[in-house]
Design a protein around this motif. Structure first.
Motif, PDB file in Angstrom:
ATOM      1  N   ARG A  71       0.842  -1.211   0.000  1.00 18.57           N
ATOM      2  CA  ARG A  71       0.000   0.000   0.000  1.00 18.57           C
ATOM      3  C   ARG A  71       0.871   1.251   0.000  1.00 18.57           C
ATOM      4  NH1 ARG A  71      -4.877  -1.166   4.393  1.00 18.57           N
ATOM      5  NH2 ARG A  71      -4.923  -3.437   4.149  1.00 18.57           N
ATOM      6  N   ASN A  72       1.963   1.193   0.739  1.00 18.71           N
ATOM      7  CA  ASN A  72       2.839   2.365   0.808  1.00 18.71           C
ATOM      8  C   ASN A  72       3.586   2.562  -0.498  1.00 18.71           C
ATOM      9  OD1 ASN A  72       5.743   3.556   1.702  1.00 18.71           O
ATOM     10  ND2 ASN A  72       4.090   4.399   2.957  1.00 18.71           N
ATOM     11  N   TYR A  73       4.030   1.463  -1.103  1.00 15.95           N
ATOM     12  CA  TYR A  73       4.793   1.562  -2.353  1.00 15.95           C
ATOM     13  C   TYR A  73       3.987   2.245  -3.445  1.00 15.95           C
ATOM     14  CZ  TYR A  73       7.129   0.064  -6.661  1.00 15.95           C
ATOM     15  OH  TYR A  73       7.723   0.035  -7.890  1.00 15.95           O
ATOM     16  N   VAL A  74       2.703   1.937  -3.513  1.00 15.91           N
ATOM     17  CA  VAL A  74       1.849   2.539  -4.541  1.00 15.91           C
ATOM     18  C   VAL A  74       1.898   4.066  -4.456  1.00 15.91           C
ATOM     19  CG1 VAL A  74      -0.566   2.847  -5.225  1.00 15.91           C
ATOM     20  CG2 VAL A  74       0.317   0.553  -4.753  1.00 15.91           C
ATOM     21  N   ARG A  75       2.043   4.603  -3.256  1.00 14.63           N
ATOM     22  CA  ARG A  75       2.004   6.051  -3.069  1.00 14.63           C
ATOM     23  C   ARG A  75       3.259   6.747  -3.599  1.00 14.63           C
ATOM     24  NH1 ARG A  75       0.234   6.833   3.175  1.00 14.63           N
ATOM     25  NH2 ARG A  75      -0.033   8.994   2.483  1.00 14.63           N
ATOM     26  N   VAL A  76       4.365   6.022  -3.679  1.00 20.62           N
ATOM     27  CA  VAL A  76       5.630   6.656  -4.082  1.00 20.62           C
ATOM     28  C   VAL A  76       6.258   5.963  -5.286  1.00 20.62           C
ATOM     29  CG1 VAL A  76       6.145   7.577  -1.792  1.00 20.62           C
ATOM     30  CG2 VAL A  76       6.904   5.263  -2.379  1.00 20.62           C
ATOM     31  N   LYS A  77       5.521   5.081  -5.928  1.00 27.45           N
ATOM     32  CA  LYS A  77       6.083   4.238  -6.977  1.00 27.45           C
ATOM     33  C   LYS A  77       6.772   5.046  -8.072  1.00 27.45           C
ATOM     34  CE  LYS A  77       4.766   0.554 -10.199  1.00 27.45           C
ATOM     35  NZ  LYS A  77       3.648  -0.348 -10.632  1.00 27.45           N
ATOM     36  N   GLU A  78       6.121   6.071  -8.572  1.00 22.03           N
ATOM     37  CA  GLU A  78       6.708   6.834  -9.678  1.00 22.03           C
ATOM     38  C   GLU A  78       7.966   7.579  -9.241  1.00 22.03           C
ATOM     39  OE1 GLU A  78       5.862   6.442 -12.778  1.00 22.03           O
ATOM     40  OE2 GLU A  78       4.386   5.003 -12.003  1.00 22.03           O
ATOM     41  N   GLU A  79       7.949   8.153  -8.046  1.00 22.01           N
ATOM     42  CA  GLU A  79       9.138   8.843  -7.543  1.00 22.01           C
ATOM     43  C   GLU A  79      10.301   7.870  -7.351  1.00 22.01           C
ATOM     44  OE1 GLU A  79       8.376  11.917  -4.326  1.00 22.01           O
ATOM     45  OE2 GLU A  79       6.471  10.824  -4.346  1.00 22.01           O
ATOM     46  N   VAL A  80       9.995   6.705  -6.843  1.00 25.23           N
ATOM     47  CA  VAL A  80      11.036   5.697  -6.632  1.00 25.23           C
ATOM     48  C   VAL A  80      11.604   5.220  -7.958  1.00 25.23           C
ATOM     49  CG1 VAL A  80      11.431   3.323  -5.862  1.00 25.23           C
ATOM     50  CG2 VAL A  80      10.225   4.926  -4.375  1.00 25.23           C
ATOM     51  N   ASN A  81      10.748   5.017  -8.939  1.00 19.70           N
ATOM     52  CA  ASN A  81      11.221   4.557 -10.236  1.00 19.70           C
ATOM     53  C   ASN A  81      12.183   5.565 -10.868  1.00 19.70           C
ATOM     54  OD1 ASN A  81       9.748   2.229 -10.022  1.00 19.70           O
ATOM     55  ND2 ASN A  81       8.076   2.890 -11.353  1.00 19.70           N
ATOM     56  N   VAL A  82      11.869   6.844 -10.724  1.00 22.85           N
ATOM     57  CA  VAL A  82      12.765   7.887 -11.243  1.00 22.85           C
ATOM     58  C   VAL A  82      14.118   7.822 -10.542  1.00 22.85           C
ATOM     59  CG1 VAL A  82      13.148  10.393 -11.337  1.00 22.85           C
ATOM     60  CG2 VAL A  82      10.927   9.438 -11.990  1.00 22.85           C
ATOM     61  N   CYS A 105      13.941   1.193   3.562  1.00 19.22           N
ATOM     62  CA  CYS A 105      14.345   1.062   2.167  1.00 19.22           C
ATOM     63  C   CYS A 105      13.797  -0.250   1.619  1.00 19.22           C
ATOM     64  CB  CYS A 105      15.864   1.163   2.026  1.00 19.22           C
ATOM     65  SG  CYS A 105      16.810  -0.046   2.995  1.00 19.22           S
ATOM     66  N   TYR A 106      14.293  -0.687   0.476  1.00 18.77           N
ATOM     67  CA  TYR A 106      13.788  -1.905  -0.154  1.00 18.77           C
ATOM     68  C   TYR A 106      14.853  -2.996  -0.094  1.00 18.77           C
ATOM     69  CZ  TYR A 106      10.057   1.166  -1.812  1.00 18.77           C
ATOM     70  OH  TYR A 106       9.008   2.048  -1.877  1.00 18.77           O
ATOM     71  N   GLY A 107      15.421  -3.144   1.073  1.00 21.99           N
ATOM     72  CA  GLY A 107      16.459  -4.117   1.358  1.00 21.99           C
ATOM     73  C   GLY A 107      16.953  -3.828   2.758  1.00 21.99           C
ATOM     74  N   ASP A 108      18.242  -3.929   2.976  1.00 24.25           N
ATOM     75  CA  ASP A 108      18.832  -3.589   4.261  1.00 24.25           C
ATOM     76  C   ASP A 108      19.567  -2.265   4.160  1.00 24.25           C
ATOM     77  OD1 ASP A 108      18.395  -5.129   6.582  1.00 24.25           O
ATOM     78  OD2 ASP A 108      19.511  -6.808   5.726  1.00 24.25           O
ATOM     79  N   ASP A 139      24.390   0.947  -0.120  1.00 27.59           N
ATOM     80  CA  ASP A 139      24.475   1.034  -1.571  1.00 27.59           C
ATOM     81  C   ASP A 139      23.622   2.170  -2.109  1.00 27.59           C
ATOM     82  OD1 ASP A 139      21.865   0.024  -2.791  1.00 27.59           O
ATOM     83  OD2 ASP A 139      22.346  -1.652  -1.476  1.00 27.59           O
ATOM     84  N   ALA A 140      23.978   2.613  -3.296  1.00 32.85           N
ATOM     85  CA  ALA A 140      23.384   3.816  -3.876  1.00 32.85           C
ATOM     86  C   ALA A 140      21.906   3.645  -4.186  1.00 32.85           C
ATOM     87  CB  ALA A 140      24.150   4.221  -5.137  1.00 32.85           C
ATOM     88  N   LEU A 141      21.496   2.458  -4.609  1.00 31.73           N
ATOM     89  CA  LEU A 141      20.075   2.239  -4.905  1.00 31.73           C
ATOM     90  C   LEU A 141      19.229   2.457  -3.659  1.00 31.73           C
ATOM     91  CD1 LEU A 141      20.215  -0.880  -7.230  1.00 31.73           C
ATOM     92  CD2 LEU A 141      19.186   1.327  -7.814  1.00 31.73           C
ATOM     93  N   GLN A 142      19.660   1.895  -2.533  1.00 32.42           N
ATOM     94  CA  GLN A 142      18.903   2.083  -1.299  1.00 32.42           C
ATOM     95  C   GLN A 142      18.927   3.545  -0.866  1.00 32.42           C
ATOM     96  OE1 GLN A 142      17.004  -0.158  -0.496  1.00 32.42           O
ATOM     97  NE2 GLN A 142      17.908  -1.980  -1.421  1.00 32.42           N
ATOM     98  N   ALA A 143      20.045   4.216  -1.032  1.00 35.00           N
ATOM     99  CA  ALA A 143      20.124   5.635  -0.670  1.00 35.00           C
ATOM    100  C   ALA A 143      19.163   6.468  -1.503  1.00 35.00           C
ATOM    101  CB  ALA A 143      21.556   6.139  -0.835  1.00 35.00           C
ATOM    102  N   ALA A 144      19.088   6.175  -2.787  1.00 34.81           N
ATOM    103  CA  ALA A 144      18.183   6.932  -3.666  1.00 34.81           C
ATOM    104  C   ALA A 144      16.728   6.718  -3.255  1.00 34.81           C
ATOM    105  CB  ALA A 144      18.404   6.508  -5.116  1.00 34.81           C
ATOM    106  N   ILE A 145      16.391   5.472  -2.926  1.00 33.45           N
ATOM    107  CA  ILE A 145      15.033   5.169  -2.468  1.00 33.45           C
ATOM    108  C   ILE A 145      14.740   5.887  -1.156  1.00 33.45           C
ATOM    109  CG2 ILE A 145      13.566   3.312  -1.581  1.00 33.45           C
ATOM    110  CD1 ILE A 145      15.083   1.467  -3.658  1.00 33.45           C
ATOM    111  N   LEU A 146      15.696   5.880  -0.249  1.00 39.22           N
ATOM    112  CA  LEU A 146      15.501   6.548   1.042  1.00 39.22           C
ATOM    113  C   LEU A 146      15.356   8.054   0.881  1.00 39.22           C
ATOM    114  CD1 LEU A 146      18.035   4.466   3.143  1.00 39.22           C
ATOM    115  CD2 LEU A 146      15.565   4.624   3.569  1.00 39.22           C
ATOM    116  N   ARG A 147      16.036   8.631  -0.070  1.00 42.38           N
ATOM    117  CA  ARG A 147      15.899  10.088  -0.306  1.00 42.38           C
ATOM    118  C   ARG A 147      14.471  10.427  -0.712  1.00 42.38           C
ATOM    119  NH1 ARG A 147      20.083  12.382  -4.326  1.00 42.38           N
ATOM    120  NH2 ARG A 147      19.325  14.349  -3.434  1.00 42.38           N
ATOM    121  N   VAL A 148      13.867   9.571  -1.530  1.00 45.59           N
ATOM    122  CA  VAL A 148      12.460   9.768  -1.899  1.00 45.59           C
ATOM    123  C   VAL A 148      11.574   9.636  -0.663  1.00 45.59           C
ATOM    124  CG1 VAL A 148      10.514   8.776  -3.164  1.00 45.59           C
ATOM    125  CG2 VAL A 148      12.741   9.014  -4.280  1.00 45.59           C
TER     126      VAL A 148
END
Length: 381
Positions: free
Chosen positions: A14-25, A198-201, A241-250
């Motif tokens: 449910r939470n992912y749906v709210r930020v999906k587009e921002e996370v994908n970017v 984030c979407y991992g550890d 890792d950078a992917l998790q950092a980018a997701i956390l920034r969103v």
């Protein structure tokens, strides 16, 4: 009552749906750079979190457990050195002490906030005490202002376990003091179910003001190397890792709003329990005076807890027990010499606590169902 749909304890989809587009970017941005370990995304997150927490530095690492280990490594613990902490917490809080050669010394907790009691901490101080590691449990800060000055006068390091409390704060000396900004260091977890996950550890250490300390933690997370392949001490491999950092920034941009939604969910629970005359059977979590609770979990104390949990599970309501056995009674810590009865409040909580469904997107009608089922249980339905 009619059968209800399954109600999860948390629902990440449910939470992912709210930020999906921002996370994908954000993810595409990292993929385009092909820079995956530390680097600009991690550095940007560290700056943004330092600003949010109002601390001098933050250092990203691989997990919340690693954040605790890194903080403990800076103490250079020797045999006989003691670290005071709570027995009512996740295992990593104490294991990070033993893995660094120290001895955990437990202090009992408050029955309503579940946090370590200041007077218990002060009573455990000895000349061997090197640090105090309070846990801001379930989303609420301990009143660190009650012990901070005494610890500083004794040269005892104050390390906050903030794994469950990002965004929580207390009013201290007329200002908002966020979790992770009061002690010498703060240790954070970005496990997916956390308020900021984030979407991992992932994890992070905050350092209030000591630049040398922050520099050392940065070295320790990369095998103790200042320059590549030149090692000043033995560290560990614990890089965010950078992917998790980018997701956390969103997700950081939404954290305050999500925490407010959690507080609304908590307020609704309190109203429903009162309306259903359940306050004799269920003890609600208390928000301490001067504190701002962000309800990582909504944990009640329930009579006949185990029976209630089974009853709810049969009716589609998922609940969890944090934590069923206090650390002082865990087999691996038996060498410390603690026994049943040493920390009566922690032991009572282990027998009574129950975490109800809690996440920002939890619907009012789902909460009504949860509380109605609890009411049915105590009425003998």
């Amino acid at each position: 009552m009619a059968e209800i749909a399954k109600i999860p304890s948390f629902d990440l989809t449910r939470n992912y749906v709210r930020v999906k587009e921002e996370v994908n970017v954000a993810v595409r941005r990292v993929l385009d750079t092909q820079h995956f370990i530390l680097g600009p995304e991690v550095e940007a997150l560290e700056r943004e979190l330092a600003s949010y927490l109002e601390v001098k530095n933050t250092i990203g690492c691989a997990s919340g457990t690693d954040s605790l280990i890194l903080a403990m490594m800076t103490l250079n613990l020797e045999p006989g050195d003691e670290v005071i902490t709570t027995p009512f917490t996740f295992f990593a809080t104490a294991s990070c002490i033993t893995r660094n050669g120290g001895t955990p010394v437990f202090a009992d907790v408050d029955p309503f906030t579940y946090n370590i009691k200041s007077e218990e901490v002060l009573s455990k101080l000895t000349p061997r005490t090197r640090a105090v590691l309070p846990v801001h449990l379930f989303g609420q800060m301990c009143p660190l202002e009650e012990i901070k000055d005494e610890l500083k006068s004794r040269g005892v390091v104050l390390i906050e376990d903030c794994a469950q409390s990002i965004g929580a704060h207390r009013m201290i000396e007329g200002r908002v003091a966020r979790s992770g900004s009061v002690g010498d260091m703060g240790c954070f977890s970005f496990f997916p179910t956390k308020n900021l996950g984030c979407y991992g550890d992932g994890g992070l250490v905050s350092v209030a003001c000591d630049e040398d300390l922050a520099s050392r933690i940065k070295r320790l997370r990369v095998h103790g190397a200042g320059d590549t392949y030149f090692h000043e001490e033995v560290g560990i491999n614990s890089r965010l890792d950078a992917l998790q950092a980018a997701i956390l920034r969103v997700r950081l941009r939404h954290l305050e709003g999500w925490n407010e939604e959690r507080r609304i969910v908590a307020e609704r629970y309190a109203e429903l329990f009162a309306e259903n005359d359940l306050l004799e059977s269920v003890t609600l979590p208390a928000e301490a005076k001067g504190g701002f609770h962000v309800f990582h979990q909504y944990v009640v104390r329930a009579k006949r807890r185990d029976e209630l949990q089974k009853f709810l599970a049969a009716r589609g309501v998922t609940t969890r027990v944090y934590y069923p056995l206090p650390l002082h009674l865990q087999h691996c810590f038996s060498y410390l010499g603690y026994k049943k009865g040493d920390f009566p409040v922690a032991e009572m909580l282990a027998d009574e606590v129950l975490a109800l469904p809690m996440f920002p997107e939890l619907l009012p009608e789902e909460q009504q169902c949860v509380v109605s089922e609890i009411a049915d249980f105590y009425r003998g339905a």
